[in-house]
Design a protein around this motif. Structure first.
Motif, PDB file in Angstrom:
ATOM      1  N   HIS A 209       6.417 -14.849  -8.044  1.00 35.33           N
ATOM      2  CA  HIS A 209       5.078 -14.331  -8.162  1.00 35.33           C
ATOM      3  C   HIS A 209       5.656 -12.674  -7.992  1.00 35.33           C
ATOM      4  O   HIS A 209       6.400 -12.311  -7.091  1.00 35.33           O
ATOM      5  CB  HIS A 209       4.242 -14.435  -7.134  1.00 35.33           C
ATOM      6  N   GLU A 210       4.840 -11.773  -8.850  1.00 34.95           N
ATOM      7  CA  GLU A 210       4.954 -10.342  -8.866  1.00 34.95           C
ATOM      8  C   GLU A 210       4.020  -9.865  -7.814  1.00 34.95           C
ATOM      9  O   GLU A 210       2.784 -10.179  -8.344  1.00 34.95           O
ATOM     10  CB  GLU A 210       5.081  -9.540 -10.039  1.00 34.95           C
ATOM     11  N   TYR A 211       4.274  -8.722  -7.129  1.00 32.64           N
ATOM     12  CA  TYR A 211       3.513  -8.302  -6.128  1.00 32.64           C
ATOM     13  C   TYR A 211       3.284  -6.540  -6.479  1.00 32.64           C
ATOM     14  O   TYR A 211       4.517  -5.953  -6.422  1.00 32.64           O
ATOM     15  CB  TYR A 211       3.158  -8.460  -4.739  1.00 32.64           C
ATOM     16  N   TRP A 212       2.324  -6.054  -6.545  1.00 26.83           N
ATOM     17  CA  TRP A 212       2.432  -4.390  -6.794  1.00 26.83           C
ATOM     18  C   TRP A 212       1.234  -3.788  -6.000  1.00 26.83           C
ATOM     19  O   TRP A 212       0.222  -4.465  -5.665  1.00 26.83           O
ATOM     20  CB  TRP A 212       1.692  -4.056  -8.317  1.00 26.83           C
ATOM     21  N   GLY A 213       1.370  -2.607  -5.568  1.00 28.73           N
ATOM     22  CA  GLY A 213       0.596  -1.722  -4.756  1.00 28.73           C
ATOM     23  C   GLY A 213      -0.424  -1.107  -5.863  1.00 28.73           C
ATOM     24  O   GLY A 213      -0.440  -1.233  -6.945  1.00 28.73           O
ATOM     25  N   GLN A 214      -1.270  -0.280  -5.208  1.00 29.73           N
ATOM     26  CA  GLN A 214      -2.156   0.282  -6.285  1.00 29.73           C
ATOM     27  C   GLN A 214      -1.763   1.473  -6.795  1.00 29.73           C
ATOM     28  O   GLN A 214      -2.386   2.097  -7.691  1.00 29.73           O
ATOM     29  CB  GLN A 214      -3.410   0.589  -5.156  1.00 29.73           C
ATOM     30  N   GLY A 215      -0.545   2.080  -6.314  1.00 25.26           N
ATOM     31  CA  GLY A 215      -0.057   3.420  -6.999  1.00 25.26           C
ATOM     32  C   GLY A 215      -0.408   4.609  -6.110  1.00 25.26           C
ATOM     33  O   GLY A 215      -1.549   4.757  -5.613  1.00 25.26           O
TER      34      GLY A 215
ATOM     35  N   VAL B 245       0.693  -1.292  -0.056  1.00 29.22           N
ATOM     36  CA  VAL B 245      -0.017  -0.028   0.171  1.00 29.22           C
ATOM     37  C   VAL B 245       0.946   1.374   0.075  1.00 29.22           C
ATOM     38  O   VAL B 245       1.538   1.450   1.061  1.00 29.22           O
ATOM     39  CB  VAL B 245      -0.923   0.007   1.309  1.00 29.22           C
ATOM     40  N   GLU B 246       0.778   2.008  -1.201  1.00 19.72           N
ATOM     41  CA  GLU B 246       1.792   3.023  -1.250  1.00 19.72           C
ATOM     42  C   GLU B 246       0.804   4.373  -0.756  1.00 19.72           C
ATOM     43  O   GLU B 246      -0.321   4.464  -0.410  1.00 19.72           O
ATOM     44  CB  GLU B 246       1.940   3.594  -2.839  1.00 19.72           C
TER      45      GLU B 246
END
Length: 120
Positions: A107-113, A5-6
């Motif tokens: 696995h890649e994990y990303w925040g919502q930006g 979470v950014e």
């Protein structure tokens, strides 16, 4: 469940500073290599900075000397301190990690930006 979470984005004038944070949960943070990316509409997502599990850092040439990536392994937070901001730094900033599982591979994990806008 891995979550990133950014926060900390906003509007800033040219030459100003911003500090972004990325709170990470669901993973042993100290064992996760972390990255910051950014994306401008109509363009591909661009890698900006990384910090490894041994705290080694790397930067995109255009932000070297202006941005600093750091991590707090006790609080599970990734940071990006940005200074000397330019209009071309405008974009949505994402934190990312890529983790390996013996069961299912990488696995890649990303925040919502979080949006960063630098006004000229």
């Amino acid at each position: 469940q891995v979550q990133l979470v950014e926060s900390g984005g906003g509007l800033v004038e040219v030459g100003g500073s911003l500090s972004l944070s990325c709170e990470v949960s669901g993973v042993i943070f100290s064992g996760a290599p972390m990255n910051w990316y950014r994306q401008v509409p109509g363009h591909q997502r661009e890698w900006v900075a990384s910090i490894g599990i041994s705290y080694k850092t790397k930067y995109l040439d255009s932000v070297e000397g202006r941005f600093t990536v750091s991590r707090d392994n006790e609080r599970n937070i990734l940071y990006l301190q940005m200074g000397g901001l330019k209009p071309e730094d405008t974009g949505v900033y994402y934190c990312q990690t890529k983790l390996y599982s013996s069961n299912s591979g990488f696995h890649e994990y990303w925040g919502q930006g979080t949006q960063v806008t630098v006004s000229s």
